[in-house]
Write a protein that holds these residues in place. Structure first.
Motif, short mmCIF file in Angstrom:
data_model
loop_
_atom_site.label_atom_id
_atom_site.label_comp_id
_atom_site.label_asym_id
_atom_site.label_seq_id
_atom_site.Cartn_x
_atom_site.Cartn_y
_atom_site.Cartn_z
N CYS A 49 0.84 -1.19 0.00
CA CYS A 49 0.00 0.00 0.00
C CYS A 49 0.87 1.24 0.00
CB CYS A 49 -0.93 0.01 1.22
SG CYS A 49 -0.05 0.20 2.80
N CYS B 43 -0.37 4.16 1.67
CA CYS B 43 -1.18 4.98 2.57
C CYS B 43 -0.33 6.05 3.25
CB CYS B 43 -1.86 4.11 3.62
SG CYS B 43 -2.87 2.78 2.91
N THR B 44 -0.98 7.14 3.59
CA THR B 44 -0.34 8.21 4.37
C THR B 44 -0.89 8.29 5.78
OG1 THR B 44 -1.94 9.81 3.52
CG2 THR B 44 0.13 9.58 2.30
N CYS C 256 -3.39 3.17 8.25
CA CYS C 256 -3.66 1.85 7.67
C CYS C 256 -4.62 1.04 8.55
CB CYS C 256 -2.36 1.07 7.46
SG CYS C 256 -1.19 1.85 6.34
N ARG D 219 -9.53 1.01 3.24
CA ARG D 219 -8.91 1.77 2.16
C ARG D 219 -7.45 1.34 1.98
NH1 ARG D 219 -10.07 8.06 2.72
NH2 ARG D 219 -9.01 7.97 0.70
N CYS D 220 -6.89 0.76 3.01
CA CYS D 220 -5.53 0.22 2.93
C CYS D 220 -5.62 -1.18 2.31
CB CYS D 220 -4.88 0.16 4.30
SG CYS D 220 -3.28 -0.67 4.32
N CYS E 47 1.34 -4.65 6.98
CA CYS E 47 2.16 -3.85 6.08
C CYS E 47 3.61 -4.31 6.17
CB CYS E 47 2.06 -2.37 6.42
SG CYS E 47 0.42 -1.66 6.13
N HIS F 254 4.32 2.15 1.69
CA HIS F 254 4.23 3.57 2.06
C HIS F 254 5.52 4.21 2.55
CE1 HIS F 254 3.90 1.78 6.03
NE2 HIS F 254 2.64 1.36 5.82
N CYS G 23 1.76 4.35 10.45
CA CYS G 23 1.14 3.04 10.20
C CYS G 23 0.95 2.28 11.52
CB CYS G 23 2.01 2.24 9.22
SG CYS G 23 1.34 0.60 8.87
#
Length: 442
Positions: free
Chosen positions: A408, A410-411, A414, A418-419, A428, A433, A439
């Protein structure tokens, strides 16, 4: 005797002469091209004598209180005299004393003025030069700057080469593997490696895969021997391209006659560029020919009892045999290598079908896409009942559930679906990212 180095003063003098010759040629060319064009009398080109007369005329016009002529009114309304130390110069008339000073430059001093500004801005381009010159000078034009840049040696050396226009190059396109191959000989006679003085370079035009063979000389016997090693691995190409001329063409034809292959490939060097190559031709299949008929070569010291034909047959069986264990690379995964077995070979296209513990891979592979695993002792069973993609196979075989294939960018933390990692129920990993420190899915 060695020639004396050209002094910088002499270089500047030569550049100055060339600059003024280009300006005069430009004026003459404009006059010849447009002889009827009306010329406006401007102060762009003002000789030093005219410049001094203008200074005197402006000073006299300023002293007069009445009785000025039309020319004197023009001069004092447009110009004024400005003192720089002991030197008197003409500048554009200013409304206030704080306005920018812009000098009128005599024709004989234009080169020195442009040269000084050119060195100040660091040999910049025409537009930057024009902006810098117009800031404090009146009569320096684009033509003058262009002529100066054409005489500056450093600018000429730094100038980028213009793209060639008007020349249409038709690219050579290959549809698949073994449709066209390129071969050449590299001369290493000045730097030999023992007895080897030549290197034969063979490249597939579609995959760009290279094969190198060292040669003791470039005789037909040695070149044919190197080509036999290559074509028994990759197959005979439809077109064999080389710039070594007729000599190499004869050698290649002898090679194809030796392996017993007759067809379009036997005359591959004679194909015209306009000939239609869309029709698929057979590619060399080692199992279809008697390799014992190949011209014998000298036995190697390692395998004295093995004949050249047996050695080539052994290589072909090892590399092209069904049920051989191979290793293919899978990028962006924690287990980058996938152990498979060859289950089918499509000889007409030189493609291989591989199967692993998860099933048969749905993609056909070229020979350069995997490596042969010699003396494989891994005990595994392959499945032939279903076809899956490479990444699906890695996911099923991986003990970690295929982690590493999903990542992913993501910012946030997570923590939602959406992640992509959170949605697939995995943590992760190091590929996710970048430097995101928020995270929580770790």
């Amino acid at each position: 005797m060695r020639e004396a180095p050209i002094l910088e003063v002499d270089q500047e003098r030569a550049q100055r002469d060339k600059f003024y010759s280009l300006l005069e040629a430009k004026v003459l060319e404009d006059g010849l091209q447009n002889p009827e064009k009306k010329r406006i009398n401007t102060r762009t080109v003002t000789s030093i004598d005219e410049y001094n007369k203008m200074i005197q005329a402006i000073e006299e016009a300023v002293e007069k209180t009445k009785g000025r002529t039309q020319k004197e009114h023009y001069l004092i309304n447009k110009y004024e005299v400005y003192s720089v130390g002991e030197t008197i110069k003409i500048i554009l008339k200013r409304e206030t004393q704080d306005d920018l000073v812009r000098f009128l430059v005599p024709y004989e001093q234009i080169f020195e003025t442009i040269l000084r500004i050119h060195n100040q801005v660091g040999h910049k381009c025409r537009d930057i030069m024009l902006q810098a010159c117009n800031k404090n000078h009146l009569n320096i034009t684009v033509e003058m700057i262009t002529a100066f840049l054409n005489t500056c040696n450093q600018c000429i050396m730094n100038k980028k080469r213009n793209k060639t226009t008007g020349v249409v190059v038709k690219p050579i396109l290959s549809e698949n593997f073994n449709r066209r191959a390129q071969m050449d000989l590299i001369d290493f006679q000045s730097l030999p490696d023992g007895e080897f003085k030549w290197v034969m370079v063979y490249q597939d035009h579609f995959t760009k895969f290279l094969a190198l063979r060292p040669l003791k000389n470039k005789s037909a016997f040695d070149v044919a021997g190197g080509l036999i090693d290559i074509v028994t691995i990759f197959g005979v190409p439809v077109i064999l391209q080389s710039d070594n001329g007729h000599d190499l063409e004869i050698k290649a034809k002898k090679l194809f006659e030796t392996v017993g292959y007759e067809g379009p490939e036997a005359d591959c060097l004679d194909l015209a560029e306009s000939e239609d190559l869309n029709e698929l031709d057979d590619v060399f299949n080692p199992s279809e020919f008697e390799l014992d008929e190949i011209i014998p070569r000298e036995n190697s010291q390692e395998n004295e009892s093995e004949s050249p034909a047996e050695e080539i047959l052994r290589k072909a069986n090892n590399l092209l045999g069904i049920r051989e264990t191979v290793r293919t690379e899978v990028k962006d995964t924690e287990a980058p290598n996938l152990i498979c077995r060859v289950v089918y070979i499509e000889f007409d296209k030189s493609l291989y079908e591989l199967a692993c513990e998860a099933g048969v891979l749905d993609t056909m592979f070229a020979r350069n896409s995997f490596d042969l695993v010699k003396d494989c002792r891994i005990d595994y069973e392959i499945k032939l009942d279903k076809k899956i993609s490479v990444r699906q196979a890695v996911r099923e075989i991986s003990i970690g559930g295929g982690q590493g294939m999903i990542k992913c960018n993501c910012t946030g933390g997570c923590l939602t679906n959406r992640c992509s990692c959170k949605k697939n129920g995995i943590l992760c990993n190091s590929r996710c990212h970048g430097a995101n420190g928020n995270c929580k899915n770790k």
